[in-house]
Design an enzyme around this catalytic site. Sequence first.
Site, PDB file in Angstrom:
ATOM      1  N   CYS A   1     -22.827   4.992  -6.111  1.00  0.00           N
ATOM      2  CA  CYS A   1     -22.048   5.012  -5.061  1.00  0.00           C
ATOM      3  C   CYS A   1     -22.150   6.548  -4.424  1.00  0.00           C
ATOM      4  CB  CYS A   1     -20.751   6.069  -5.856  1.00  0.00           C
ATOM      5  SG  CYS A   1     -19.375   7.114  -4.950  1.00  0.00           S
TER       6      CYS A   1
ATOM      7  N   CYS B   1     -15.284   3.153   3.127  1.00  0.00           N
ATOM      8  CA  CYS B   1     -16.078   3.059   2.994  1.00  0.00           C
ATOM      9  C   CYS B   1     -16.660   1.710   1.641  1.00  0.00           C
ATOM     10  CB  CYS B   1     -16.298   3.936   2.005  1.00  0.00           C
ATOM     11  SG  CYS B   1     -18.340   4.034   0.576  1.00  0.00           S
TER      12      CYS B   1
ATOM     13  N   CYS C   1     -18.625   0.495  -3.073  1.00  0.00           N
ATOM     14  CA  CYS C   1     -18.671   0.859  -4.200  1.00  0.00           C
ATOM     15  C   CYS C   1     -18.098  -1.552  -4.483  1.00  0.00           C
ATOM     16  CB  CYS C   1     -17.759   1.449  -5.131  1.00  0.00           C
ATOM     17  SG  CYS C   1     -16.175   1.029  -4.064  1.00  0.00           S
TER      18      CYS C   1
ATOM     19  N   CYS D   1     -15.765  -5.976 -16.304  1.00  0.00           N
ATOM     20  CA  CYS D   1     -16.539  -5.326 -15.789  1.00  0.00           C
ATOM     21  C   CYS D   1     -18.552  -5.333 -17.208  1.00  0.00           C
ATOM     22  CB  CYS D   1     -16.457  -4.084 -15.583  1.00  0.00           C
ATOM     23  SG  CYS D   1     -15.986  -3.399 -14.359  1.00  0.00           S
TER      24      CYS D   1
ATOM     25  N   ASP E   1       0.846  -1.407  -0.328  1.00  0.00           N
ATOM     26  CA  ASP E   1       0.553  -0.021  -0.585  1.00  0.00           C
ATOM     27  C   ASP E   1       0.842   1.161   0.143  1.00  0.00           C
ATOM     28  OD1 ASP E   1      -2.185   1.178   0.269  1.00  0.00           O
ATOM     29  OD2 ASP E   1      -2.773   1.151   1.975  1.00  0.00           O
TER      30      ASP E   1
ATOM     31  N   CYS F   1     -21.608  -0.081  -9.298  1.00  0.00           N
ATOM     32  CA  CYS F   1     -20.711   0.862  -8.367  1.00  0.00           C
ATOM     33  C   CYS F   1     -21.037   1.652  -8.526  1.00  0.00           C
ATOM     34  CB  CYS F   1     -19.241   0.095  -8.562  1.00  0.00           C
ATOM     35  SG  CYS F   1     -18.502   0.169 -10.040  1.00  0.00           S
TER      36      CYS F   1
ATOM     37  N   CYS G   1     -22.007  -3.538 -17.153  1.00  0.00           N
ATOM     38  CA  CYS G   1     -21.790  -3.475 -15.282  1.00  0.00           C
ATOM     39  C   CYS G   1     -21.740  -1.881 -15.178  1.00  0.00           C
ATOM     40  CB  CYS G   1     -21.339  -4.613 -14.657  1.00  0.00           C
ATOM     41  SG  CYS G   1     -22.652  -4.338 -12.453  1.00  0.00           S
TER      42      CYS G   1
HETATM   43  S1  SF4 Z   1     -19.985  -3.124  -9.945  1.00  0.00           S
HETATM   44 FE1  SF4 Z   1     -18.344  -1.955 -10.657  1.00  0.00          FE
HETATM   45  S2  SF4 Z   1     -16.815  -3.070 -10.598  1.00  0.00           S
HETATM   46 FE2  SF4 Z   1     -17.645  -5.158 -10.013  1.00  0.00          FE
HETATM   47  S3  SF4 Z   1     -18.482  -5.633 -12.181  1.00  0.00           S
HETATM   48 FE3  SF4 Z   1     -20.007  -4.073 -11.441  1.00  0.00          FE
HETATM   49  S4  SF4 Z   1     -18.797  -2.349 -12.865  1.00  0.00           S
HETATM   50 FE4  SF4 Z   1     -17.145  -4.149 -12.338  1.00  0.00          FE
HETATM   51  S1  SF4 Z   2     -15.442   4.487  -1.585  1.00  0.00           S
HETATM   52 FE1  SF4 Z   2     -17.930   4.850  -1.755  1.00  0.00          FE
HETATM   53  S2  SF4 Z   2     -17.533   7.453  -1.827  1.00  0.00           S
HETATM   54 FE2  SF4 Z   2     -15.214   5.738  -2.467  1.00  0.00          FE
HETATM   55  S3  SF4 Z   2     -16.030   5.563  -4.987  1.00  0.00           S
HETATM   56 FE3  SF4 Z   2     -16.428   3.709  -3.360  1.00  0.00          FE
HETATM   57  S4  SF4 Z   2     -18.469   4.010  -2.599  1.00  0.00           S
HETATM   58 FE4  SF4 Z   2     -18.112   5.775  -3.585  1.00  0.00          FE
END
Ligand code: SF4
Ligand code: SF4
Length: 421
Positions: A232, A275, A278, A222, A168, A228, A225
Site C-alpha cells: 500500500c 487505486c 492492493c 490469506c 454499493d 497487500c 501472505c
Molecule cells: S495480497 Fe492481501 S488479500 Fe491477497 S492473499 Fe495476500 S494478504 Fe490476502
Molecule cells: S486502494 Fe491503494 S491506498 Fe487504498 S488500501 Fe489499497 S493499496 Fe492502499
Amino acid sequence: MSDPGLPTSPTERAGVARYEPRTLSPRPTAEWRASIVAAATEIGFARTGFAPVTPYAEAGAHFREFLAHARHGAMGYLERYGLRNAPRTLLPEAQTLISVALPYAGGSRLVQLRKRGSALGQSSGEAVIAAYALGPDYHRVVKTKLAELAQACADIVGRAVLARSCVDTAPLLEREAARQAGVGFIGKSTMSIIPGAGSYFLSGELLVDASIEPGTPLPDGCGRCRLCLDACPTGAFVDAYTLDARRCIAYLTIEHRGVIPRELRRPIGARVFGCDVCQDVCPYNAAADKHPASPALAPRPELLGLSLRDLLMLSAAGYRRLVRGSALERATRRMLQRNAAVALGNSRDPGATVVLRAALGSSSDLVRGHVAWALGELPLAGLTAELAECSRALASLARHDPMTWVRDEAEESLAALSKLG
Ligand code: SF4
Ligand code: SF4
C-alpha cells in the site's frame, strides 16, 4: 408478458419492487437454488451465492470499531446508515440475500487494454483511474442485471416475489454478505476475494422474500501472505483486515473534498480516481485473467489514455462529458483537477510547467494550492527560463492569493525552487 428486467408492479417503498411470474411452470423447490444460479450465470454474473438475512453480528462489531476510530474520515453517510449489519432493515419480508459478482477487466488484462488505448502505454503524462471506474457506472449496470435476476426468481418460484437490489450505496455489509453466501472471503486487504477468480468483481445483492438454502461461509484464505499490506503506497492499513480510509488513495481522490495532506501526495503517484495496488499484488488475482470480464463493464477508450494536462484544464462542459454515465461522477470537477495537479507534480515532468502555471489562475483555491505544490516538485535544476517563470508565478501567488493555505503552499514551493537555482 412484461419486459424482462423491469419490475411489473413497484411497491411504494423505496427500492423495493414486486415481480410477477411470467410462466405457469415454476421449478420444484428443490431446484430453486440451482435454477437461480443458472439464471444469474446467464445474465452475466460470474458467481452467485445465498446468505441468511439474520444480523451479521461479528462484522457489525468490526464496522462499529471502524466508525469509533473515525477511520471513515468525512464519509458521514456511513454513520447515518447505522450498523449496516441487518439486511431485513432494507426489506423486512426478506428470507434470503442473493450475493452476485460481476467481473471487470483488472490487472494484466487492463495493462493490455491501456497499451491499446494510448500510443505511449502508461506514460508519465497519463492519468490512472481505478479499473472498476473505467467502464459505465457500475451501479446502473449491476442494478439492471439484478432486476433481471429478480424477474427470473419470480419465474422460478412461480409466485410474485418482493425484491430489493443493493449495489454499493445501500446500508449493508456487502463483503460479509458475500462471505456468508460462500461467494468470496474477506482478505487482509478488506476486499472480497473469490477463490479461483480473484477480486476484480463488482458486488451486488438481491434481497428476496423467498426462502432458499444458504451457502457455506468461506474461511479466510490469506494464510501468511501480507503482500497487500506491504504494498500500500500510503500505509493505509492499520493492521490486517483494518483499513484507515483517511489514508487510502481511493478515499483521498474520490471522497475527500478538501486539501490532500502533504505527506500523502507523493505516494498517490499518477492516480486521479481510486487505486488498485492492493488488488494488483494479490496472488488470487493471478487467476483473474481466466474469467472473461463483463462486456457491460468494458472500459471507455478515452479513459484509458486520459492526459493529466487535459484533466487539469478541464472545462465545466468537458467535465460533464467526461463523467456522464460513469462512476467518475462521484468526484467534482475541482477534485479531479486537484488530483491531476498532484499527479503532474508526481510526474516530475518539467514539460508540465506551462499548464501548471496556467492553472494557477483557477478560481478554485483547491486547484491553485495543489498546483503550487506541484510546481515545487518539478526537477527544474539547469532549466533557467522555466525556473525563473515558475518562481515569478509562485512569488506572485505567495503575495496576492486570498487564501492563507495557498500562500503557504506557494512559499514552500518557492523555497524548494530557490535551492535549484
Ligand atoms: S495480497 Fe492481501 S488479500 Fe491477497 S492473499 Fe495476500 S494478504 Fe490476502
Ligand atoms: S486502494 Fe491503494 S491506498 Fe487504498 S488500501 Fe489499497 S493499496 Fe492502499
